[in-house]
Each structure stands twice: as C-alpha cells, then as structure tokens.
Design an enzyme around this catalytic site. Structure first.
Site, short mmCIF file in Angstrom:
data_model
loop_
_atom_site.label_atom_id
_atom_site.label_comp_id
_atom_site.label_asym_id
_atom_site.label_seq_id
_atom_site.Cartn_x
_atom_site.Cartn_y
_atom_site.Cartn_z
N HIS A 1 -7.95 -8.02 -8.38
CA HIS A 1 -7.58 -6.44 -8.92
C HIS A 1 -6.67 -5.68 -7.96
O HIS A 1 -6.56 -6.04 -6.67
CB HIS A 1 -8.87 -5.81 -8.78
N ASP B 1 -14.30 -7.78 -15.86
CA ASP B 1 -14.16 -8.76 -16.89
C ASP B 1 -14.91 -9.84 -16.71
O ASP B 1 -15.05 -10.47 -17.73
CB ASP B 1 -12.74 -8.76 -17.15
N1 ACO Z 1 -6.05 -16.10 -9.65
C1 ACO Z 1 -4.99 -17.01 -8.71
N2 ACO Z 1 -4.40 -16.02 -7.99
C2 ACO Z 1 -4.33 -14.89 -8.12
C3 ACO Z 1 -5.22 -14.00 -9.17
C4 ACO Z 1 -5.95 -14.91 -9.85
N3 ACO Z 1 -6.63 -14.36 -10.81
N4 ACO Z 1 -5.01 -12.76 -8.72
C5 ACO Z 1 -4.04 -12.64 -7.74
N5 ACO Z 1 -3.69 -13.84 -7.33
C6 ACO Z 1 -2.85 -13.99 -6.32
C7 ACO Z 1 -1.49 -13.83 -6.50
O1 ACO Z 1 -1.03 -15.04 -6.92
C8 ACO Z 1 -1.04 -13.73 -5.35
O2 ACO Z 1 -0.79 -14.42 -4.45
P1 ACO Z 1 0.55 -14.37 -3.33
O3 ACO Z 1 0.23 -13.28 -2.40
O4 ACO Z 1 0.45 -15.99 -2.70
O5 ACO Z 1 1.73 -14.66 -4.01
C9 ACO Z 1 -2.04 -12.39 -4.78
O6 ACO Z 1 -3.14 -12.88 -5.26
C10 ACO Z 1 -1.86 -11.02 -4.95
O7 ACO Z 1 -1.73 -11.11 -6.50
P2 ACO Z 1 -0.95 -9.99 -6.96
O8 ACO Z 1 -0.29 -10.68 -8.54
O9 ACO Z 1 0.12 -9.50 -6.20
O10 ACO Z 1 -1.98 -8.87 -7.47
P3 ACO Z 1 -1.81 -7.71 -8.41
O11 ACO Z 1 -2.31 -6.46 -7.83
O12 ACO Z 1 -0.23 -7.41 -8.88
O13 ACO Z 1 -2.37 -8.20 -9.96
C11 ACO Z 1 -4.27 -8.64 -11.39
C12 ACO Z 1 -3.86 -7.82 -10.13
C13 ACO Z 1 -3.18 -8.47 -12.39
C14 ACO Z 1 -5.60 -8.06 -11.81
C15 ACO Z 1 -4.40 -9.99 -11.01
O14 ACO Z 1 -5.30 -10.24 -9.79
C16 ACO Z 1 -4.59 -10.91 -12.02
O15 ACO Z 1 -3.69 -11.40 -12.61
N6 ACO Z 1 -6.10 -11.30 -12.30
C17 ACO Z 1 -6.36 -11.86 -13.45
C18 ACO Z 1 -6.45 -11.19 -14.65
C19 ACO Z 1 -7.48 -10.34 -14.72
O16 ACO Z 1 -8.68 -10.72 -14.68
N7 ACO Z 1 -7.17 -8.73 -15.20
C20 ACO Z 1 -8.35 -7.98 -15.17
C21 ACO Z 1 -8.21 -6.86 -13.90
S1 ACO Z 1 -9.33 -5.70 -14.17
C22 ACO Z 1 -8.89 -4.66 -15.35
O17 ACO Z 1 -7.55 -4.44 -15.50
C23 ACO Z 1 -9.83 -4.13 -16.21
#
Ligand code: ACO
Length: 428
Positions: free
Chosen positions: A311, A368
């Site tokens: 998140h 979720d």
């Molecule tokens: N699986 C694997 N790696 C992940 C995940 C994941 N679900 N989420 C984040 N990461 C990693 C990224 O690859 C990144 O790694 P790095 O630092 O080595 O590059 C690090 O964690 C930070 O991630 P970001 O993408 O910079 O985080 P951001 O805040 O931009 O994205 C998001 C947040 C979109 C929710 C992300 O965690 C994700 O894609 N999660 C899966 C989709 C999901 O569950 N979405 C629902 C969110 S809740 C809502 O909107 C109601």
C-alpha cells in the site's frame, strides 16, 4: 520517518538564492511545506511522480497514520464504526460531518428508498450491453448517464446537491444489482421500500421469481461492515480523480463516473477481484505452490505482483485488512462455508510476513486481500467485488467532492511537467 516538528518555516536554497516557505500542521500534527510560491519565486517546480509527497488539500474528512495503521473517519476509529454502525450512518457521517441521530437516520433511510428506482428509460440501456460486460463498465456509464436523466439545475444549491447525493448512493446500488442480473440473464428485481439499504442490495441480487430469497442477518451485517471499511480513504487514486474532474466544474455524476473507472484498475479497487483469481490460479495451476508465486513476486524481471499486498500509505498492517480478516473467519464459520482459498490465503499471508523481501519494504496484506473471500462465501460473484468497493466508496467520493467545492484554496487541478522531448526543430 524524519520530522522537524513545529518548525514554522522551511528554507530552500537553490544556487545563490534562499527562500522561506511557510510550514503548517494538521490536527494530528502532520506537517506540510507550502510551496505555492515556489515557481513564482524561483522558476522551479517540484518533481513527485505518483504524488507520494504531494498534499493537494486540507481536509476534515479522513485521517490515516500509515506507520501506526490508524484510520479515522471524521475523528471516529474505523474499528468502532465497523462494529457499531450501519453503512448509511457512515455515509451520512462522511457527507454531513456528524453521525445521524435516530430521526436523521430514519429520514435518510426513507430518502434513499424513495430514490432507489431507475428511470424506466434507463432500463433499456441494460438491453444493449453484452452479457459478458464487466459490471464496472456498466456502473461507470450509468453513473454519468444519471446526469442526463436527473439534471439538477443549480449545482451549487444545497437542495440540488442533497438530491444528487441521495440519488447517487441509492441508484448506483440498484444499477449494480441490475448489471449482475443482466450478466446472468435473469429478470431485474426492483428495490423495496420495506428493506434497508444493504438488505435491498442483497434482495435485488439474489431474489428470483422461482426462489423467494431469505435475507440472512449474517450477510446483511457483513455487507454493512464491508461497505463501511471501504467508505473513504482520503486522497487515493479514485478520490483524486473524482476531485480532478470536479475541479473543472464537471457535475458530480460525471466526477463519480470517472472515479469508478479509476477504481476499476487492478492496482486500486480492482485488486479484490484479482486476489481471488490469483488464489484460484495458485490452487489449480500451481497445485498450491506458494513458494513459486512468492518468488515470482520478488523477481524484478517479472511484472507479476502479489495482489492484495502492499500500500502506498500503510507501512504497517492495513487496519481495514485486520477487520476484514477477522470478519472473513466469522462469516465463513457462521455460514458454514469451507473454502480452500481461505487456507491458501492464510498460508500466503504467513509466507509474506516471514519473507525478508516483503518485510524490508513494509509490504502487508491490504483491504483487498480478505474481502473477496467473504463476498465469495456470501454468494457474490467475483466480477462484482470491485462494484461493491465502488458502492462503499461513493459517500467518501461525494464528501471529498463537496469539500473541494467549499475549499477557499480550490483551483482547477493542473499539475506541471518537465519537458524532455526535442527542442524546436525546423519544419521541412
Ligand atoms: N508484490 C511484490 N512487490 C511489491 C508489491 C507486491 N504486491 N507491492 C509493492 N512491491 C514492491 C515494489 O516492487 C517496490 O520494490 P523496489 O523498492 O524493490 O522497487 C516496493 O515494493 C515499493 O513498491 P511501489 O510500487 O513503489 O509502491 P507504490 O506505493 O507505488 O504502490 C501498490 C502501491 C500499487 C498498492 C502496490 O503495493 C501494488 O501494486 N500492490 C498490489 C496491488 C494491490 O493490492 N492494490 C490494492 C491497493 S489497496 C487499494 O487501492 C484499495
């Protein structure tokens, strides 16, 4: 997190020039540097892709402490609201700023019932959607269509706004249920005045001419709780879209329709559908091999991400996910449902929490992760999960849109950029 608490200004030095930027704090002591004069004074803009450090407004509605895993709506803790309220009370709270008393509750409930039907001509819209249409597409299109059927003459007049708010909260629920009925080729079931908000939704979903659906209080309570958990989440992607559209003075229906589209994305509200699809794939194709899916999620050459994990704001366990997880266990036990996906989800969560990759990045299950499992147990099909998220989120979007309209600092939303394309070329 590094803080410089109670500083009153910040100094920014660019080359030989130093400017003072005002600093201010919110009621929970979150600090902000006001950079409104930055470009005028220095010619520079800030660069913040994804707006991770950008505050776009001051807001009285929702407070999140992502480090501590805290979520409040209008000062009330999410756990208390989920435990003690009906969804329409929380909707009222978000929109009006206070919980309704008994009289206000009854009056709001009555208004919602009064405006729950759709204009007869809108029914024909459903005829022309293919059966396999995703209900989020239908919901968004119907939301903006409401503006043609119910054009409010004065967008700024309180009565007109109250009417739009009531129509949106009530009719989108009817549209959601109709789009499900259309997708399975069943006749649509009209809302009933003797039923409450969540009861009506379940009845419209599951009543058929050959099966007099009996409302189950376990499902009604669970739906109320789930909608409350989704009701607002401050400046998230879809709320920002709603406000961006509204900032151009587009009407509320159009703004909400755009928010529904943003929510549909798998990185946002669409994740609840993708969690179940991911779990089904792990179970069927990968024979329950969690290790494989964890390795894929960690592989930087693989675009795959664990759905329902991570998140932008929460760097500890999402407080909504805590409630959703407990509720999932309770509801399944009460309904006597034994779903292999629940065991799998729990094992996946354990593996995530124990893995250094996820620990070092503060990645935890988000809202979720467990909600879809509860919807599934209640008989709600997977492609309706994000629709239910939208139904829950409507009061939050509306509250944010209304607040933006009243904001003395409000302006049309218009970010800037740094151009990196070719400089002027001669045209030959
Ligand atoms: N699986 C694997 N790696 C992940 C995940 C994941 N679900 N989420 C984040 N990461 C990693 C990224 O690859 C990144 O790694 P790095 O630092 O080595 O590059 C690090 O964690 C930070 O991630 P970001 O993408 O910079 O985080 P951001 O805040 O931009 O994205 C998001 C947040 C979109 C929710 C992300 O965690 C994700 O894609 N999660 C899966 C989709 C999901 O569950 N979405 C629902 C969110 S809740 C809502 O909107 C109601």
């Amino acid at each position: 997190m590094a803080t410089a608490k109670k500083a009153t200004s910040a100094k920014l030095k660019i080359g030989t020039k130093t400017i003072d930027l005002p600093v201010f704090y919110g009621s929970e002591n979150e600090g902000a540097i006001d950079i409104q004069s930055l470009r005028k004074e220095t010619g520079f803009i800030t660069y913040d892709p994804g707006f991770g450090n950008t505050g776009c407004c001051k807001s009285d509605i929702t407070f999140i402490d992502g480090e501590k895993g805290i979520l409040h709506y209008r000062g009330y803790d999410i756990n208390d609201l989920a435990e003690h309220c009906e969804f329409i009370d929380v909707a009222y709270l978000l929109v009006h700023g206070k919980l309704p008393n008994e009289k206000q509750h009854l009056s709001f409930s009555k208004h919602l019932n009064h405006h729950s039907m759709l204009h007869e001509d809108m029914h024909h819209f459903f005829d022309n959607y293919p059966d396999h249409a995703h209900p989020m597409a239908t919901l968004s299109a119907m939301a903006v269509s409401l503006s043609s059927f119910y054009p409010e003459l004065e967008q700024t007049k309180k009565e007109s706004i109250d009417m739009m708010v009531t129509r949106l909260i009530s009719k989108l629920r009817t549209i959601a249920a109709f789009s499900y009925k259309k997708s399975i080729g069943h006749p649509m079931v009209q809302p009933r005045h003797d039923l409450k908000y969540c009861e009506n939704f379940l009845n419209m979903m599951f009543w058929t001419p050959v099966n007099d659906y009996k409302l189950d209080p376990v499902c009604v309570k669970a739906l109320n709780k789930l909608l409350i958990l989704h009701a607002d989440h401050e400046q998230n992607c879809s709320a920002s879209v709603v406000k961006m559209v509204g900032s151009a003075e587009a009407n509320l229906y159009a703004s909400i329709s755009a928010g529904i589209c943003a929510l549909w994305g798998p990185l946002h509200g669409g994740a609840n559908q993708h969690v179940i699809e991911m779990l089904e794939t792990i179970l069927k194709r990968d024979k329950g091999n969690i290790k494989k899916v964890i390795e894929r999620a960690k592989d930087k050459n693989d675009p795959f991400r664990l759905m329902g994990v991570g998140h932008r704001v929460y760097k500890s366990y999402d407080p909504r996910a805590k409630v959703a997880k407990q509720m999932c266990k309770d509801v399944l036990a009460k309904l006597g449902v034994n779903d292999p996906l629940v065991d799998l989800a729990q094992k996946l969560e354990e593996a995530v929490l124990a893995d250094d990759y996820f620990q070092s990045r503060n990645l935890y299950p988000n809202i979720d992760f467990y909600t879809g499992l509860t919807y599934r147990a209640m008989g709600i099909p997977t492609n309706m999960f994000t629709v239910l998220f939208a139904i829950g989120r409507i009061p939050g979007w509306i509250a944010q849109w209304l607040e933006m309209k009243e904001d003395p600092d409000g302006r049309i939303g218009r970010p800037r950029q740094i151009y990196t394309g070719p400089t002027l070329r001669s045209f030959e």
